[in-house]
Structures are given as C-alpha cells and as structure tokens.
Design a protein around this motif. Structure first.
Motif, short mmCIF file in Angstrom:
data_model
loop_
_atom_site.label_atom_id
_atom_site.label_comp_id
_atom_site.label_asym_id
_atom_site.label_seq_id
_atom_site.Cartn_x
_atom_site.Cartn_y
_atom_site.Cartn_z
N THR A 273 0.58 -1.20 -0.51
CA THR A 273 -0.06 -0.06 -0.29
C THR A 273 0.48 1.39 0.35
OG1 THR A 273 -0.07 0.12 2.11
CG2 THR A 273 -2.13 -0.99 1.41
N GLN A 274 2.04 1.12 0.62
CA GLN A 274 3.18 2.25 0.09
C GLN A 274 4.37 2.05 0.23
OE1 GLN A 274 4.00 6.20 3.04
NE2 GLN A 274 3.17 4.38 3.84
N VAL A 275 5.01 2.47 -0.22
CA VAL A 275 6.79 2.26 -0.13
C VAL A 275 7.18 3.95 -0.20
CG1 VAL A 275 8.47 1.56 -1.73
CG2 VAL A 275 7.06 0.76 -2.00
N HIS A 276 7.95 4.29 0.84
CA HIS A 276 8.46 5.53 1.06
C HIS A 276 10.31 5.82 1.58
CE1 HIS A 276 8.49 9.57 2.76
NE2 HIS A 276 8.92 8.79 3.78
N PRO A 418 4.18 -14.74 -3.14
CA PRO A 418 3.69 -15.44 -3.28
C PRO A 418 4.05 -16.43 -5.03
CG PRO A 418 2.00 -13.59 -3.12
CD PRO A 418 3.14 -13.37 -3.50
N SER A 419 3.96 -17.87 -4.83
CA SER A 419 4.39 -18.82 -5.55
C SER A 419 3.03 -18.68 -6.84
CB SER A 419 4.31 -19.87 -4.80
OG SER A 419 4.53 -21.21 -5.77
N GLN A 420 3.45 -18.52 -7.85
CA GLN A 420 2.69 -18.26 -8.96
C GLN A 420 2.19 -19.86 -9.95
OE1 GLN A 420 3.76 -15.01 -10.74
NE2 GLN A 420 3.96 -13.62 -9.21
N GLY A 421 2.85 -20.52 -9.27
CA GLY A 421 2.12 -21.55 -10.23
C GLY A 421 3.38 -22.55 -11.05
N SER A 422 3.55 -23.14 -11.91
CA SER A 422 4.44 -23.60 -13.43
C SER A 422 5.39 -22.69 -13.33
CB SER A 422 3.95 -25.08 -13.57
OG SER A 422 2.68 -24.33 -14.42
N GLY A 423 6.48 -23.27 -14.64
CA GLY A 423 6.67 -22.69 -15.39
C GLY A 423 8.48 -22.09 -14.78
N PHE A 424 8.19 -20.45 -14.65
CA PHE A 424 9.27 -20.19 -13.70
C PHE A 424 9.00 -18.99 -12.78
CE2 PHE A 424 11.29 -21.70 -17.62
CZ PHE A 424 12.30 -21.81 -17.13
N PRO A 425 8.46 -19.15 -11.95
CA PRO A 425 7.69 -17.95 -11.33
C PRO A 425 9.00 -17.28 -10.67
CG PRO A 425 7.62 -20.43 -9.59
CD PRO A 425 8.22 -20.77 -11.22
N LYS A 426 8.04 -15.94 -10.46
CA LYS A 426 8.81 -14.61 -9.75
C LYS A 426 9.45 -14.78 -8.24
CE LYS A 426 9.25 -9.87 -10.33
NZ LYS A 426 8.96 -8.50 -10.37
N LYS A 427 10.50 -14.76 -8.03
CA LYS A 427 10.63 -15.57 -6.23
C LYS A 427 10.62 -14.51 -5.87
CE LYS A 427 12.46 -19.65 -7.09
NZ LYS A 427 11.43 -21.01 -6.20
N ALA A 428 11.43 -12.80 -5.96
CA ALA A 428 11.41 -11.69 -5.31
C ALA A 428 11.30 -10.62 -6.31
CB ALA A 428 12.75 -11.67 -4.70
N ILE A 429 10.95 -9.66 -5.22
CA ILE A 429 10.68 -8.09 -6.18
C ILE A 429 11.96 -7.11 -4.97
CG2 ILE A 429 9.29 -6.06 -6.72
CD1 ILE A 429 6.81 -8.00 -6.10
N HIS A 430 12.47 -6.77 -5.95
CA HIS A 430 13.35 -6.03 -5.06
C HIS A 430 12.56 -4.19 -4.54
CE1 HIS A 430 16.42 -8.36 -6.81
NE2 HIS A 430 16.14 -7.83 -8.03
N VAL A 431 13.76 -4.39 -3.25
CA VAL A 431 12.53 -3.02 -2.79
C VAL A 431 13.09 -1.70 -3.44
CG1 VAL A 431 12.74 -3.88 0.36
CG2 VAL A 431 14.77 -3.03 -1.35
N THR A 432 13.49 -1.51 -4.14
CA THR A 432 13.90 -0.55 -4.78
C THR A 432 13.15 -0.44 -6.44
OG1 THR A 432 15.47 -1.50 -6.21
CG2 THR A 432 16.62 -0.39 -4.84
N SER A 433 12.08 -1.80 -6.73
CA SER A 433 11.11 -1.82 -8.05
C SER A 433 10.02 -1.71 -6.85
CB SER A 433 11.42 -3.06 -8.41
OG SER A 433 12.90 -2.88 -9.22
N LEU A 434 9.77 -1.98 -5.89
CA LEU A 434 8.38 -1.89 -5.50
C LEU A 434 7.41 -0.93 -5.61
CD1 LEU A 434 8.99 -3.56 -1.54
CD2 LEU A 434 7.37 -4.80 -3.27
N LYS A 435 6.01 -1.20 -5.19
CA LYS A 435 4.99 -0.56 -6.33
C LYS A 435 3.41 -1.17 -5.42
CE LYS A 435 3.47 -2.14 -10.53
NZ LYS A 435 4.71 -3.29 -10.87
N VAL A 436 3.02 -0.13 -4.79
CA VAL A 436 1.38 -0.01 -4.83
C VAL A 436 0.99 -1.15 -5.54
CG1 VAL A 436 -0.82 1.03 -4.25
CG2 VAL A 436 1.63 2.04 -3.81
N GLY A 437 0.32 -2.03 -5.21
CA GLY A 437 -0.44 -3.10 -5.99
C GLY A 437 0.52 -4.58 -5.25
#
Length: 462
Positions: A273-276, A418-437
């Motif tokens: 909801t917020q990145v500051h 969160p795990s997104q199923g099969s394939g190549f799921p995304k493991k993490a989001i860097h804090v510098t790239s975080l956005k609302v939602g």
C-alpha cells in the motif's frame, strides 16, 4: 509411541493397597497394544467400606521395537533416546516427555520394579457418592521399558539380549567396530572415552548401510547433539546417562527445535500500500552459516503481529555478484543475508522473536521459503552500519490489517512473492522496484510479546 505419566496419588490410597493388574498384550501393526482389565479395590474409610473402582477408557500404544523414539526432526531416520539414571526426578522428567526406556545395573532390579509400579497409576480425578468412590481418567498409562546390564551386554526383562557395549579409547579399538548384520536386532552402545566428533563420524560412515542401531553414551545434552549431528545425519540413538533432570529438559528442547524443520508455516498474501524512502538509519546485516537457495528468506518486521519474508542476497544482479562464499578461517559457508534496521523483529526457533540488533554469532534463526517450509540456520556474523532505509507497508486483503517493515534501500534487498505455479515463477521483488499493488508474503502472529515470547495482552502497534 508412548504417553507421559505423572506420579500417582489416588486420593491418598497407598500404592501398596492397589493390586497389580497384569497387562494384556495385543499385536497391532508391529506395535504392542497394552490394555488393562481393572477390577474393584475395597478401601476402608471411616469404619465404612467404600469401593474404589478404576475405569480406563484408553489403551496405551507402545512400539516394542522403538519404545522411546523421536520423530525424524529433519533426519533420515527417527532417533532413539534411552535413559541411564538412578534419579527418580530424571525418570519422571523422561517419561513425561515420552522416553520410557531405562537402563539399570544388574543389582538395581528393585529400582526397576519400584519405578514400574510408580508408572502404573497416574493421578486420577475422583467422583464420590454415598456408596462408591470412582477414579476416572481418559489419560492412557505408560509403562517403563527396563533394560539390564550384564557382562557388557544389555538384556530386557525377559532375558533377551538387545545390545552390546563397546568402549572406544583408541583408533585401534574404533577400527575393530564393524557391522555384523547376522544379528541386526542387536544394538550397539558405544562409550567414547577420548575423542568424540571424529570417531562418531567414522561410525556413522561405517554403519550407514547397516540395519544395526548404534547408540552413544552421552553425559550432557551438548554431547548428545554432537553424536546426533555427526556427518549431518548422526548416530541413530543416544543413551543419556545423567542424574540431573535439567539435562532431560534440555535434550527435549533440542529435539523440539529440530522438529520445527518438519512444520510448514502458514504464510499470508499481503498487498503493498505504500513504499516510502525514509532517510538514514542503523541497519543490521546478518550473515548465516548456511548457503541459501532462491526463494528463501528471513521473517522480519516492525510489528510483531506480522513479519514479512525478506529474500536472501543469493540472486545475481548486474552490479554485484551473489553472496555465497567460503571463509577459510572457520570452514563455514557464509552468506550475507539480510539488511534491516536495529529495531526490527526477526523470527527465531521456538515460535519466538528477537530484535535484529540482538543477533550475534552462534544464535539461531528461522529460514523460510515461498511455500512455508522452514529450517534452522546459525548466525555467523552481524554487522551494524548506517545506511539509507526504505519503508514498506502492506495490508492483508481479508481484514485490512496493516503490516510494516523498514529495510535498507538497495537493489540487493528484496521481498519474497507468493508462488505463481509452474514455469519460472517470480521469487522476489527488489525493494527499489516495489510499487503499490504488488503482492508479498508475511507470517501473521500474536502482537503482544515479552522477551520474544508471545503473550495474551492488549497492545497497540503503529
């Protein structure tokens, strides 16, 4: 499987007035089911006869092969714990924790008989009427499983040999200890009189493909831990030879912490909801004595009611390599792991938390992956340095509860998705790239804490 028992009191009726009711063995799935047919006991009270009837609605299940086994606790095989003591306090503490196999010298059969009678009747509740006294309880009864030493061998109460003792004080004696699977039901109990770690590792290697169970005599819980962890999987069993019940409690606590590795944590999705960007602060860099895998992290947060799952720095980036590397000084694989401020909570074994600033070399933390699988890791080093911080806030969709974490503002710091199923799921989001939602993972827990232990009290965190 065994059931804890407590000292009998039977409303003041002396144990000597209670008849012994022999158990009836029933075979079931390789275990021995013990049940009792309990008749009535007549007890005189105030010159009038009162009838005390013991009613059992339970059976106790005792595995005749592994009467004192411990769940695998991350090992390939269950661990066995036998107790060697003449202390009644040690016996009580052990039986209450499910360890009911005891070793006695040949001249102490009287002690085995005494303890067997003590374990027969737990403390029953009383229902009194004009004509009867009923002792009723839904709790199953545990029996001790006595073993007796005779000429460097160990026999059960029916005279069957169950183990052989070996003393090892030299490499030559250790070399003579070899598995002989002609009698796989005969256990081996070793008493290491000199070195412990290297001989234990050699024994694990030699007996790894054998059906023979090797026990090591341990005088302390720390000695037991050495034997249980030799070459990662350790020896199959421990003979804890102590006269202080504290040692039993400490060893059980060790197993409880190891067993946490088998539990799957319930993780909850939360939406950013917020990145500051917050400014400068003192942040803690935690280096662990374990190599991490993509998707693993530590649980960290500003509020104890919920800890976010922060990823390790094992991911490759354009400007800095991943951080698993070798430290020759102490032969530990160290990985700089987490970068959060000094005030933040971090999850540690036992369902507890501590402040990041309280971590130091040798302390244990909980490592968790995307699916909630956890393991214990040891802290190798902690560094506290001044760095720019970023505030991350997230809400749970179900009830709108707000969660918060302050972390170092750097491209190498990331939150696990969160795990997104099969394939190549995304493991993490860097804090510098975080956005609302964006969605992240967190662990919900009680908000009130005292010295890291969850308590029930009113508290407001903001």
């Amino acid at each position: 499987m065994s059931t804890a028992v407590y000292s009998p009191s039977l409303a003041g009726i002396p144990t000597s007035q209670l008849p012994f009711f022999p158990p009836k063995p029933v075979k079931s799935n390789g275990c021995r089911l013990i049940s009792w047919d309990v008749n009535s006991v007549t007890v005189s009270s105030n010159n009038s006869d009162k009838r005390a009837r013991l009613q059992f609605s339970s059976r106790v299940t005792m595995c005749s092969s592994n009467p004192s086994s411990i769940p695998s606790a991350g090992y390939l095989q269950p661990k066995l714990v036998w107790i060697w003591t003449e202390s009644k306090q040690v016996m009580t503490a052990a039986v209450e924790r499910g360890w009911n196999t005891f070793i006695f010298p040949p001249d102490r059969r009287d002690l085995a008989n005494e303890w067997s009678s003590v374990c027969l009747f737990p403390d029953y509740s009383i229902q009194v009427s004009d004509s009867d006294v009923f002792f009723e309880n839904q709790t199953a009864i545990a029996l001790i499983h006595p073993l007796f030493i005779e000429e460097e061998k160990l026999f059960d109460s029916e005279g069957r040999r169950v183990a052989t003792f070996y003393e090892v004080s030299s490499p030559q004696q250790l070399q003579l200890l070899q598995p002989v699977d002609k009698q796989p039901d005969i256990n081996v109990i070793i008493n290491l009189l000199d070195w412990q770690v290297i001989p234990a590792e050699n024994i694990v290697a030699v007996f790894q493909s054998s059906q023979i169970t090797v026990f090591a005599i341990s005088q302390t819980p720390s000695e037991a831990q050495v034997f249980l962890e030799a070459l990662e999987q350790g020896l199959r069993g421990i003979v804890l030879k102590v006269e202080d019940s504290t040692a039993v409690l400490e060893l059980k606590d060790y197993f409880d912490r190891r067993n946490e590795d088998n539990n799957i944590l319930s993780l909850t999705k939360a939406t950013i909801t917020q990145v500051h960007i917050s400014g400068m602060g003192d942040r803690v860099c935690v280096d662990l004595c374990s190599l991490m895998r993509p998707g693993e992290g530590l649980l960290v947060g500003s509020f104890s009611r919920g800890l976010v799952l922060v990823h390790s720095e094992c991911l490759e980036s354009n400007y800095i390599a991943s951080r698993p590397f070798w430290v020759n000084a102490n032969d530990n694989s160290i990985e700089p792991f987490l970068k959060g401020p000094v005030h933040a909570y971090v999850a540690i074994p036992g369902g507890k938390t501590c402040y990041l600033s309280e971590l130091n070399t040798g302390k244990e933390v909980i490592v968790v992956d995307q699916n909630g699988k956890q393991r214990t890791a040891i802290v190798g080093r902690v560094k506290i340095e001044t760095r720019p911080l970023i505030l991350v806030e997230a809400k749970e969709a179900e009830n709108g509860t707000l969660y918060s974490a302050l972390l170092q503002n750097a491209e190498t710091v990331a939150l696990i998705c969160p795990s997104q199923g099969s394939g190549f799921p995304k493991k993490a989001i860097h804090v510098t790239s975080l956005k609302v939602g964006d969605e992240i993972l967190l662990k919900k827990q009680g908000g009130a804490r005292h010295t890291g232990i969850e308590i029930q009290e009113f508290i407001v965190e903001k």
